[in-house]
Scaffold this active site. Structure first.
Site, PDB file in Angstrom:
ATOM      1  N   CYS B  60      14.857  -9.964 -63.200  1.00 41.04           N
ATOM      2  CA  CYS B  60      15.161  -8.601 -63.655  1.00 41.04           C
ATOM      3  C   CYS B  60      15.737  -7.821 -62.471  1.00 41.04           C
ATOM      4  O   CYS B  60      16.284  -8.409 -61.558  1.00 41.04           O
ATOM      5  CB  CYS B  60      13.924  -7.931 -64.253  1.00 41.04           C
ATOM      6  SG  CYS B  60      12.661  -7.485 -63.047  1.00 41.04           S
ATOM      7  N   TYR B  61      15.619  -6.513 -62.481  1.00 40.67           N
ATOM      8  CA  TYR B  61      16.246  -5.692 -61.440  1.00 40.67           C
ATOM      9  C   TYR B  61      15.525  -5.820 -60.090  1.00 40.67           C
ATOM     10  O   TYR B  61      16.139  -6.108 -59.088  1.00 40.67           O
ATOM     11  CB  TYR B  61      16.255  -4.217 -61.855  1.00 40.67           C
ATOM     12  CG  TYR B  61      16.971  -3.951 -63.141  1.00 40.67           C
ATOM     13  CD1 TYR B  61      18.344  -3.723 -63.168  1.00 40.67           C
ATOM     14  CD2 TYR B  61      16.275  -3.930 -64.341  1.00 40.67           C
ATOM     15  CE1 TYR B  61      19.006  -3.483 -64.348  1.00 40.67           C
ATOM     16  CE2 TYR B  61      16.933  -3.693 -65.534  1.00 40.67           C
ATOM     17  CZ  TYR B  61      18.295  -3.461 -65.538  1.00 40.67           C
ATOM     18  OH  TYR B  61      18.942  -3.234 -66.719  1.00 40.67           O
TER      19      TYR B  61
END
Lengths: 99, 110
Positions: B60-61
């Site tokens: 993810c980020y």
């Protein structure tokens, strides 16, 4: 999906009952509407807001992103005590009291 | 439910199924080669029905939300080793791939 949901695998802080949650949100120094936002924006905004608070003041963040209920308290770390309220309808409030 | 964590430099997309849970726009901006985009909002709908490989890495980020996603996949993928990529794309230093068709256009030439 028959097994656990994302909610079940997310470690949320202690939960608040409806009455306490409603009372506290009126006392909050700041209420952030983070519905529709995903990581990392809610963590970043929570950290910035907590830094602005004085000890004992309260930040409330509203979110519909379940992972935020775990990630936001972790992001602010020892700077604030965290509690969570679940509406039961997919909306959550994260209460962060500045230490 | 115990999904582990893996350092970005240890991720080998040729052996692991890399699941990118960011939204489609961010995925289009650049992603790990061979990664598959399954935005978190869609994951719950597919987690039960799809086949998971032996090794699954979730990205993810910044590597926080992927932990929850990895736990969720781990609950359904019985025999798979499921891990979250530590630090997410913020710490990914390897090659980035964009979807095909995003090359600069030759139509600009006269």
């Amino acid at each position: 999906m028959s097994g656990p949901s994302l909610d079940d695998v997310t470690d949320t802080p202690d939960e608040l009952d409806d009455e306490t949650a409603g009372k506290l949100v009126e006392e909050a120094e700041e209420v952030q509407d983070m519905t529709g936002e995903v990581c990392p924006y809610p963590q970043v905004e929570a950290k910035k807001a907590v830094q602005r608070l004085d000890t004992g003041e309260l930040l409330v963040q509203e979110t519909d992103h379940v992972p935020s209920t775990e990630n936001v308290p972790r992001a602010v770390g020892d700077d604030a005590d965290a509690k969570v309220w679940r509406s039961g309808d997919g909306l959550y409030r994260i209460y962060l009291e500045k230490r | 439910m115990t999904a582990g964590e893996v350092e970005p430099e240890e991720v080998d997309p040729s052996t692991a199924d890399v699941i990118d849970i960011r939204d489609a726009d961010d995925f289009a901006e650049g992603h790990i080669p061979e990664a598959e985009n399954v935005p978190l909002d869609d994951l719950e709908d597919v987690v039960d029905d799809r086949e998971w490989g032996d090794e699954v890495v979730v990205a993810c980020y910044v590597g926080q939300t992927s932990k929850q996603a990895a736990r969720l996949i781990d609950a359904y993928a019985d025999d798979a080793a499921v891990a979250s990529m530590a630090g997410g794309y913020e710490r990914w230093d390897g090659e980035l791939r964009r979807p095909e068709g995003r090359r600069s256009s030759p139509a600009d030439d006269d």
